[in-house]
Motif scaffolding. Structure first.
Motif, PDB file in Angstrom:
ATOM      1  N   GLN A  89      13.332 -24.280 -49.719  1.00  0.00           N
ATOM      2  CA  GLN A  89      13.021 -23.196 -48.791  1.00  0.00           C
ATOM      3  C   GLN A  89      13.863 -23.298 -47.523  1.00  0.00           C
ATOM      4  N   TRP A  90      14.508 -22.190 -47.156  1.00  0.00           N
ATOM      5  CA  TRP A  90      15.333 -22.040 -45.954  1.00  0.00           C
ATOM      6  C   TRP A  90      16.678 -22.738 -46.045  1.00  0.00           C
ATOM      7  N   ASP A  91      17.087 -23.208 -47.210  1.00  0.00           N
ATOM      8  CA  ASP A  91      18.468 -23.676 -47.367  1.00  0.00           C
ATOM      9  C   ASP A  91      19.425 -22.531 -47.049  1.00  0.00           C
ATOM     10  N   LYS A  92      20.606 -22.887 -46.573  1.00  0.00           N
ATOM     11  CA  LYS A  92      21.660 -21.893 -46.345  1.00  0.00           C
ATOM     12  C   LYS A  92      22.789 -22.149 -47.334  1.00  0.00           C
ATOM     13  N   ILE A  93      23.252 -21.093 -47.991  1.00  0.00           N
ATOM     14  CA  ILE A  93      24.318 -21.229 -48.975  1.00  0.00           C
ATOM     15  C   ILE A  93      25.377 -20.154 -48.761  1.00  0.00           C
ATOM     16  N   ALA A  94      26.634 -20.548 -48.933  1.00  0.00           N
ATOM     17  CA  ALA A  94      27.722 -19.574 -48.993  1.00  0.00           C
ATOM     18  C   ALA A  94      27.863 -19.184 -50.455  1.00  0.00           C
ATOM     19  N   ALA A  95      27.823 -17.887 -50.724  1.00  0.00           N
ATOM     20  CA  ALA A  95      27.821 -17.451 -52.130  1.00  0.00           C
ATOM     21  C   ALA A  95      28.210 -15.984 -52.215  1.00  0.00           C
ATOM     22  N   ARG A  96      28.493 -15.572 -53.443  1.00  0.00           N
ATOM     23  CA  ARG A  96      28.703 -14.160 -53.762  1.00  0.00           C
ATOM     24  C   ARG A  96      27.527 -13.711 -54.617  1.00  0.00           C
ATOM     25  N   VAL A  97      26.760 -12.764 -54.118  1.00  0.00           N
ATOM     26  CA  VAL A  97      25.661 -12.179 -54.893  1.00  0.00           C
ATOM     27  C   VAL A  97      26.195 -10.915 -55.551  1.00  0.00           C
ATOM     28  N   VAL A  98      26.210 -10.906 -56.874  1.00  0.00           N
ATOM     29  CA  VAL A  98      26.824  -9.781 -57.588  1.00  0.00           C
ATOM     30  C   VAL A  98      25.834  -9.161 -58.568  1.00  0.00           C
TER      31      VAL A  98
END
Length: 451
Positions: free
Chosen positions: A144-153
């Motif tokens: 919970q509340w982790d931060k991630i760099a990602a592409r949501v497609v």
């Protein structure tokens, strides 16, 4: 997360000269500054990060490349590949490729994680409400509340995460935001500018570089410590409640049946390594190691000690704790009940020795009682904290900060940080890991920001 096989054809397509040269330019954008700063090449980076993370950051660069248009015809590798080889791909793979074609990397805050199934992702750069994401692999590790760099497609009616997912620490997040403010905002601006997708697409390498610099700096400053088995050093104290009325002599008799358990006195045993004849000791990983040897030169795997109605087994890794616990439970049988494990990192041990730790209630009691005691202690601790200055809140108390719109957001970020760090306890049933902060959100009137 889609399988890498979905892009296998595209990866092979990179061997074409026109795309190979373009991809090398993108790789240089994502890795060049880091390799230059640390005077290394990609093979060195792979050795430091490990093959999995090295391929993950390579994947971030590759996914960025798939979204770019280059001068000349056809301009984009996905367009070119689908035109020439699309007939070879199934509908899902083709849909995934086309989604990556128009994708944008961003930073997301994770919540409502259902392991193996889904999560909610809130875009911290472009804003908006959290969106539901179908995800199987990453949800087994995210908290919970982790931060991630990602592409949501979007793929065939569902939002999914692309393969390049990077976990961001608070330090990496601030470095990224500083870079975005510098590139697209006003000088010395405190807030992120409103970015268009085109601008965010152009900044894709900033995500990779922010993560790499932060990760390498932390690895260089605090090298991973391992024992001679190659296990990460994490100190475990496993406490076995003993059955009522059991005699110390009976416990000793059973412990002495464990191979490698060497009795030093009536209440203390050394657990020493015994390498089976004809088998070499496993090679340790290339990292600083911590271990102790006995007078005979054998490696000490841990020790066991009788303390009142408990038997304590102490080791310096999760792997050794699991092995030792299994051996002790087998030897003691019904003389011991379900054990409770206390876990401490190297940093926590050093803090305790320097007198900087905060005492919490003893966990040398049945698990449900220990959990209640720890939770009651944390309730009192955080209730007092609400009226004390907090550095993350500009040295205002949480109650003071929660009275303004800007302060409410800061307090919400502070609470998310506390929840996130607590959720990352190595043992998921540890009383710290099961603590709920929901009452604090309600107390401060911030429940509407808990999303």
């Amino acid at each position: 997360m889609p399988a890498s096989d979905d892009l296998k054809g595209l990866m092979k397509f990179l061997t074409r000269e026109q795309w190979r040269e373009c991809f090398e330019e993108v790789l240089d954008d994502h890795f060049g500054p880091v390799l230059e700063a640390y005077d290394m090449d990609f093979e060195d980076l792979t050795e430091i990060l490990g093959e999995v993370w090295a391929m993950t950051v390579w994947g971030c660069a590759f996914e960025d490349f798939l979204s770019l248009d280059f001068e000349g015809e056809p301009g984009n590798i996905v367009d070119d590949y689908v035109k020439r080889r699309g007939w070879k791909e199934n509908a899902q793979s083709k849909a995934y490729m086309m989604a990556l074609r128009t994708s944008v990397m961003s930073l997301y805050e994770v919540s409502n994680v259902v392991p193996g199934q889904s999560l909610a992702a809130r875009d911290l750069i472009r804003g908006g409400e959290p969106i539901s994401v179908s995800e199987g692999t990453a949800t087994k590790m995210l908290k919970q509340w982790d931060k991630i760099a990602a592409r949501v497609v979007p793929v065939m009616g569902k939002n999914v995460l692309a393969g390049g997912v990077l976990p961001f620490t608070p330090q990496a997040t601030e470095a990224l935001f500083d870079g975005l403010r510098g590139a697209f905002g006003k000088r010395n601006a405190k807030k992120l500018p409103a970015l268009r997708n085109e601008e965010l697409q152009a900044a894709a390498s900033m995500f990779t570089l922010s993560w790499l610099f932060d990760t390498l700096n932390r690895m260089m400053e605090r090298p991973t410590l391992r024992n001679s088995d190659g296990d990460d050093i994490v100190f475990h104290d496993v406490r076995f409640p003993l059955a009522s009325g059991v005699a110390p002599e009976e416990i000793a008799s059973r412990l002495n049946t464990i191979r490698g358990m060497s009795q030093e006195n009536a209440k203390f045993w050394n657990w020493v390594e015994e390498t089976p004849q004809g088998r070499d000791k496993p090679k340790a990983a290339k990292a600083p190691t911590i271990d102790t040897t006995s007078d005979s030169g054998s490696c000490l795997l841990g020790n066991a000690e009788l303390k009142g109605p408990f038997l304590h087994l102490s080791t310096n890794s999760a792997e050794r704790a699991a092995r030792g616990t299994a051996l002790v439970r087998q030897a003691l049988g019904d003389l011991a009940r379900t054990p409770l494990t206390e876990i401490r990192t190297v940093e926590q041990m050093l803090a305790e020795r320097s007198g900087k730790h905060v005492d919490t209630p003893s966990s040398s009691s049945p698990p449900e009682i220990a959990e209640q005691g720890v939770h009651e202690f944390l309730d009192r601790h955080y209730l007092e904290t609400l009226d004390q200055p907090v550095a993350m809140l500009g040295n205002k108390t949480p109650r003071q900060a929660a009275k303004t719109p800007a302060g409410r957001r800061k307090v919400a970020d502070w609470l998310k940080y506390l929840e996130n760090q607590t959720a990352k306890q190595p043992d998921p049933v540890n009383p710290m890991a099961t603590y709920s902060f929901e009452w604090i959100w309600k107390e401060l009137g911030l429940r509407d920001l808990r999303q």
